[in-house]
Write an enzyme that holds these catalytic residues in place. Structure first.
Site, PDB file in Angstrom:
ATOM      1  N   GLY A   1      -2.472  -0.904  -3.254  1.00  0.00           N
ATOM      2  CA  GLY A   1      -3.562  -0.310  -2.354  1.00  0.00           C
ATOM      3  C   GLY A   1      -3.372   1.125  -2.425  1.00  0.00           C
ATOM      4  O   GLY A   1      -1.740   1.384  -1.803  1.00  0.00           O
TER       5      GLY A   1
ATOM      6  N   VAL B   1       0.680  -1.224   0.025  1.00  0.00           N
ATOM      7  CA  VAL B   1      -0.026  -0.062  -0.123  1.00  0.00           C
ATOM      8  C   VAL B   1       0.848   1.210   0.032  1.00  0.00           C
ATOM      9  O   VAL B   1       1.949   1.237   0.512  1.00  0.00           O
ATOM     10  CB  VAL B   1      -0.958   0.022   1.146  1.00  0.00           C
ATOM     11  CG1 VAL B   1      -1.901  -1.148   1.247  1.00  0.00           C
ATOM     12  CG2 VAL B   1      -0.380   0.017   2.406  1.00  0.00           C
ATOM     13  N   SER B   2       0.229   2.420  -0.418  1.00  0.00           N
ATOM     14  CA  SER B   2       0.800   3.656  -0.501  1.00  0.00           C
ATOM     15  C   SER B   2       2.137   3.709  -1.303  1.00  0.00           C
ATOM     16  O   SER B   2       2.080   3.296  -2.531  1.00  0.00           O
ATOM     17  CB  SER B   2       1.053   4.082   0.947  1.00  0.00           C
ATOM     18  OG  SER B   2       1.302   5.595   0.901  1.00  0.00           O
ATOM     19  N   ASN B   3       3.382   4.200  -0.642  1.00  0.00           N
ATOM     20  CA  ASN B   3       4.634   3.917  -1.516  1.00  0.00           C
ATOM     21  C   ASN B   3       5.107   2.526  -1.703  1.00  0.00           C
ATOM     22  O   ASN B   3       5.771   2.145  -2.942  1.00  0.00           O
ATOM     23  CB  ASN B   3       5.571   4.540  -0.767  1.00  0.00           C
ATOM     24  CG  ASN B   3       5.769   6.029  -0.908  1.00  0.00           C
ATOM     25  OD1 ASN B   3       4.955   6.669  -1.644  1.00  0.00           O
ATOM     26  ND2 ASN B   3       6.626   6.771   0.088  1.00  0.00           N
TER      27      ASN B   3
END
Length: 729
Positions: free
Chosen positions: A338, A313-315
């Site tokens: 994500g 998720v994210s980075n």
């Protein structure tokens, strides 16, 4: 690769050693990848909660704490806070990283919709949820000794050699190697897969130039010399340069993501692929037959017989997309991203529509967005309708201490001609319009207050300009540095206990644990960004002068006059060129090589807005790969970037946990690869807010998080109009 290729037959025969290892001279030998140096192999054997102070009282997922311990607000104490052991640090890092990604409260879904006790079908069947197994720890380097990327491979006891699988989970944000413990790792370990975690060159590499001390790879502290090759990060300063820096800027700190001069983001994809290779090696070392008298082992598991899902998720979501694009070897079979910071290489040739109407801007790089947010968010937060109307701990810029500084920001922006209006209300409204014109939506209006008050824009603008430009901590880019600060923003020496525990409590950013962003040039002396007084305005305006400098680095032009930067301007053209070159290195090409991919994002994500990331990347990929693309995009309404915020007043009533849909995406990808089940098509999923009283919202239930539909209704289907993605209202 076709779904269902792991159902048996030749692949099963190969992995069980019945084919492909003909014995004698043609037996492939398991070989450690040349760029990897192993640090340790530890068996974590606990099946019930314990102290977590020994390997026998820890497990892979919870550090021996179990569901109850991870749910506790306070982390376990160290026997000696000044000298925590590597095992204590690991335990507490698991506690901190798990809780930082998810809402750890029962009302938010912990223990009912997700958590160590919840199985992959959603049942509450796993008790405290401990998962024993072995963990390999290694470092990845290019020979310079300066990259030192950390990789951990977790092999659960329940791993099934007849159905081998690996989940690769690069960390979110700037987090350390356990940054994906609550997302990728938990899902993979519950599935019985090996899990390859990596910090992707970020992590809690805290350097203190005062005593030349560092974090080792295992989190313990040592001097640079004593740590040697196991130093996670030390600034590239000679003793003479370090002494001069300490004299001019005492009590400053270095952070790996910020000051490594490596631009680690450009390597997130290759680091993810390297973690995959190491996971295959570790599996073979652990489970493959010994060749002859040993110690060499056969290659029992390889990319041809082992399912690999890259999911985070994210980075970490950006990293798995990078890896999917770069995977010329065919290591990865499926990708799940994500809320990814998915930055397309271009803004042209495709479009983004919502409800059939083109959005204002799309596909811009993340640092472009954050330097705009860093200018306008504190003023915009004062606009009518931009504050949460209920009492909320996240109305930071409406608080008595912060409101005058936000007002000062509006005043200082107006003095430079960057907002219009005769009073604060009009200027705030104009600042909010500018954010909307840049691609944020009306659904984000009430998030700007919280995001800026928590420091997201000031922190990321400082971190990423340094990282992309490969600047040293001694460069003090835009007059900014990092240090521990007092309650009123003065630079203070970092405490020994906080430094010792930094591996566990820090998230790799300058968010205050232990380092904050400091404006060296503040009137009256260096202060944290929140208290800084800009020399130009003479106002406590959240360091507007520094924010204008950072914006100029991104655009190559003076942020007020629009004049091109020169060799002698501040910042200089050379500095801007370096930052812009680093930004270009991390943009995505859109070609996922036909890999099945699911992107999940929340419409209310104001940190990584979907118009510039998830929506834009999906549209760009469609142009690059064409109608045959295997990418699916699920957009969840009433979901935002930080599930952990959902525990707070005002967020609890409004937002649903996006993590539920990450787990659904991982389940769907596994079923697709294992059994050929079709991935649900691109669609909008209507999350249902909990409502109720802020701070006391009713507990979330399955009704608040309806499942992704195998066949969505037309009104929920995400489609394309020419080269533009069209997302329903």
């Amino acid at each position: 690769m076709a779904g269902g290729r792991w159902q048996g037959g030749a692949a099963l025969a190969t992995v069980m050693g019945l084919a492909g290892c003909g014995g004698g001279g043609d037996t492939a030998v398991n070989t450690l990848p040349s760029e990897i140096t192993e640090v340790s192999r530890v068996a974590y054997t606990a099946t019930t909660p314990g102290s977590g102070t020994t390997a026998a009282t820890q497990d892979l997922l919870t550090g021996g704490l179990g569901k109850t311990g991870l749910g506790a607000t306070a982390a376990p104490a160290y026997a000696d806070p000044a000298n925590p052991t590597a095992l204590e640090l690991r335990r507490n890092a698991l506690h901190a990283n798990y809780r930082a990604i998810l809402d750890p409260t029962a009302g938010g879904g912990y223990g009912t919709l997700y958590g160590p006790n919840i199985d992959l079908a959603g049942g509450n069947t796993l008790g405290e949820g401990l998962i024993p197994g072995v963990e390999y720890l290694a470092r990845l380097d290019d020979g310079s000794g300066r990259r030192n990327v950390t990789i951990a491979v977790q092999i659960p006891t329940r791993f099934d050699p007849a159905n081998p699988c690996i989940v690769v989970g690069p960390s979110s944000g700037s987090r350390g190697v356990y940054g994906a413990i609550g997302s990728s790792s938990e899902w993979g370990l519950k599935r019985g897969c090996a899990v390859a975690l990596t910090d992707s060159g970020k992590g809690m590499g805290l350097y203190d130039p005062a005593d030349d001390s560092v974090n080792r790879i295992d989190g313990t502290r040592a001097t640079r010399t004593a740590a040697g090759a196991l130093s996670h990060f030390a600034a590239a300063l000679s003793d003479t340069a370090r002494a001069a820096f300490n004299a001019a800027f005492p009590n400053r700190l270095g952070l790996k993501h910020v000051h490594s001069q490596q631009n680690p983001e450009k390597d997130w994809g290759s680091d993810t692929l390297a973690a995959t290779r190491y996971a295959l090696y570790a599996l073979n070392q652990e489970l493959a037959p010994v060749i002859g008298a040993g110690p060499a082992r056969e290659v029992r598991f390889d990319a041809g017989n082992t399912m690999v899902i890259a999911g985070s998720v994210s980075n970490g979501g950006a990293a798995v997309l990078q890896a999917g694009e770069q995977d010329a070897e065919g290591l990865i079979d499926g990708v799940v991203a994500g809320e990814p910071s998915a930055q397309p290489r271009t803004t042209t040739g495709y479009g983004v529509q919502q409800g059939g109407v083109a959005v204002s801007r799309h596909g811009l790089p993340l640092l472009d967005l954050f330097t705009v947010a860093n200018l306008y968010q504190p003023c915009a937060a004062l606009a009518t309708g931009a504050a949460m109307t209920e009492t909320s701990v996240f109305n930071y810029l409406s608080l008595a201490a912060m409101n005058p500084r936000a007002t000062n920001r509006c005043t200082a922006l107006a003095a430079r001609g960057l907002v219009s209006g005769a009073d604060t209300a009009a200027r705030a409204a104009d600042a909010l319009r500018k954010l909307r014109d840049y691609g944020w939506g009306p659904e984000h209006d009430q998030m700007h207050n919280a995001h800026y008050g928590l420091g997201n824009a000031p922190i990321i603008a400082m971190m990423y300009t340094n990282a992309f430009g490969r600047f040293s901590m001694a460069d003090n880019l835009c007059g900014m540095s990092a240090a521990q600060v007092s309650a009123t923003g003065e630079v203070v020496p970092v405490t020994a206990a906080l430094k010792a525990a930094s591996f566990a409590v820090g998230n790799g950013t300058a968010n205050g644990a232990p380092a904050s962003v400091v404006y060296n040039d503040s009137v009256g002396g260096a202060r944290s960004w929140a208290f800084a007084v800009s020399p130009t305005s003479g106002l406590a305006d959240f360091a507007l002068d520094a924010a204008l400098c950072q914006r100029a680095l991104v655009t190559g032009a003076d942020a007020v006059t629009g004049a091109p930067l020169t060799a002698t301007s501040v910042p200089s053209k050379a500095q801007s060129d370096a930052v812009r070159a680093g930004m270009a290195e991390v943009l995505l090409g859109g070609n996922l090589r036909g890999k099945p991919t699911v992107i999940v994002a929340g419409r209310h994500d104001a940190l990584v807005p979907v118009n510039h990331n998830a929506r834009a990347y999906t549209a760009f990929n469609r142009v690059v790969e064409g109608a045959s693309t295997r990418l699916r995009y699920w957009e969840v309404t009433n979901a935002q970037h930080f599930d952990t915020f959902n525990a707070q007043s005002g967020f609890d009533t409004r937002y649903v946990p996006l993590h539920v849909y990450f787990n659904q995406a991982m389940n769907a990808m596994y079923a697709h690869l294992k059994s050929g089940t079709a991935l649900p098509p691109s669609q909008v999923v209507r999350g249902v807010p909990r409502g109720g009283t802020p701070g006391a919202a009713p507990a979330v239930t399955a009704a608040n998080v309806p499942p992704v539909a195998a066949t969505p209704a037309a009104a929920q289907s995400i489609g394309f109009s020419g080269t533009s993605i069209n997302v329903p209202e």
